[in-house]
Design an enzyme around this catalytic site. Structure first.
Site, PDB file in Angstrom:
ATOM      1  CG  HIS A   1      -0.087  -0.017   2.510  1.00  9.95           C
ATOM      2  ND1 HIS A   1       0.466  -1.186   3.014  1.00  9.95           N
ATOM      3  CD2 HIS A   1       0.314   0.971   3.352  1.00  9.95           C
ATOM      4  CE1 HIS A   1       1.155  -0.916   4.098  1.00  9.95           C
ATOM      5  NE2 HIS A   1       1.093   0.391   4.330  1.00  9.95           N
TER       6      HIS A   1
ATOM      7  CG  HIS B   1       6.988   4.921   1.372  1.00 11.00           C
ATOM      8  ND1 HIS B   1       6.464   5.957   2.107  1.00 11.00           N
ATOM      9  CD2 HIS B   1       6.996   3.846   2.209  1.00 11.00           C
ATOM     10  CE1 HIS B   1       6.170   5.549   3.326  1.00 11.00           C
ATOM     11  NE2 HIS B   1       6.473   4.262   3.415  1.00 11.00           N
TER      12      HIS B   1
END
Lengths: 171, 171
Positions: free
Chosen positions: A34, A116
């Site tokens: 995620h 990220h």
């Protein structure tokens, strides 16, 4: 309860991330790969239903889907030994992160937002240098789209369960 | 891609289920505790976006949230050594399961619908008799609500990722 807001990338990106996470990320089993858009925050369910979800709908409605690229891995070293797929920064993702800290939404930001996808964490220093030395040689050429974000809550075992999806451009 | 439709129960129910799954369910890490409403099916993403999601929205809109009870564990033995929290059957949950097999939605049903939350599976026969003997003595008195269902897709590692949430009474 503890809530968080994240984007789950497309299957192709999740599969790439999992190929590393399986070996290097002890959170592998707690949540799929995620992009965290908002750090975890505590809230009561009433507040979530009555204030936060309506605001998230509005934010989703006013945000168009957008694309992003992944070209390399990077790391948060020396702060932590976390290694991640670097989500190429774009105005769209920073705007969305900003919007998710306005209005009734908690505005706490412990860290500067660095989009990220974590693929390794909690490594020992030796492991980190070894793994990062190897992964940082990899080049990627991934294009993906963000068309939705998800409100999640954390279970007692540390795993995250999706509470609701918000479609960009729709709400 | 492989898709499925499930309900994630409230945190309290997921925490109870996980206390058993942690020890007895090898799928513990692949998906949070859930009630499967529709067995996995294969579909193209176009079909999901253009046909299936609009139908799921419509079904959600035309279904009111409902409550259910959990009072005991049961098992699929001798067919499989699966042990589950029995979701007390109700007209509402059977209706919702039926609706999810109409229109463009695949109508394949390999098994009779038995609403349940798996807490143990793939046990050896010896383990099964031992664990079921002990768990089947437990009485529960849990009331919970179903206010949404989720469309999920499966990653290469077998884990499930949420694609979209559908709110009952809203869509």
């Amino acid at each position: 309860m503890r809530y968080g807001i994240a984007v789950f990338p497309s299957k192709k990106v999740q599969d790439v991330a999992n190929s590393y996470r399986k070996r290097y990320d002890p959170h592998y089993a707690l949540i799929p790969p995620h992009i965290t858009l908002k750090e975890p925050f505590d809230a009561e369910e009433d507040e979530i239903e009555e204030k936060i979800i309506p605001e998230l709908k509005q934010i989703a409605k006013n945000t168009e889907p957008f694309s992003y690229g992944i070209y390399k891995v990077s790391s948060f070293s020396p702060v932590t030994n976390t290694i991640y797929l670097k989500v190429e920064p774009s105005e769209e993702i920073f705007d969305l992160n900003e919007k998710l800290h306005t209005g009734s939404l908690p505005d706490k930001k412990d860290f500067k937002f660095v989009p990220h996808i974590t693929i390794a964490q909690k490594l020992s220093d030796d492991e980190f240098f070894d793994v990062y030395g190897s992964l940082s040689m990899n080049k990627f050429d991934i294009q993906d789209n963000i068309g939705r974000f998800q409100l999640l809550y954390q279970l007692e075992n540390g795993a995250w369960s999706v509470y609701e999806t918000f479609r960009l451009g729709e709400g």
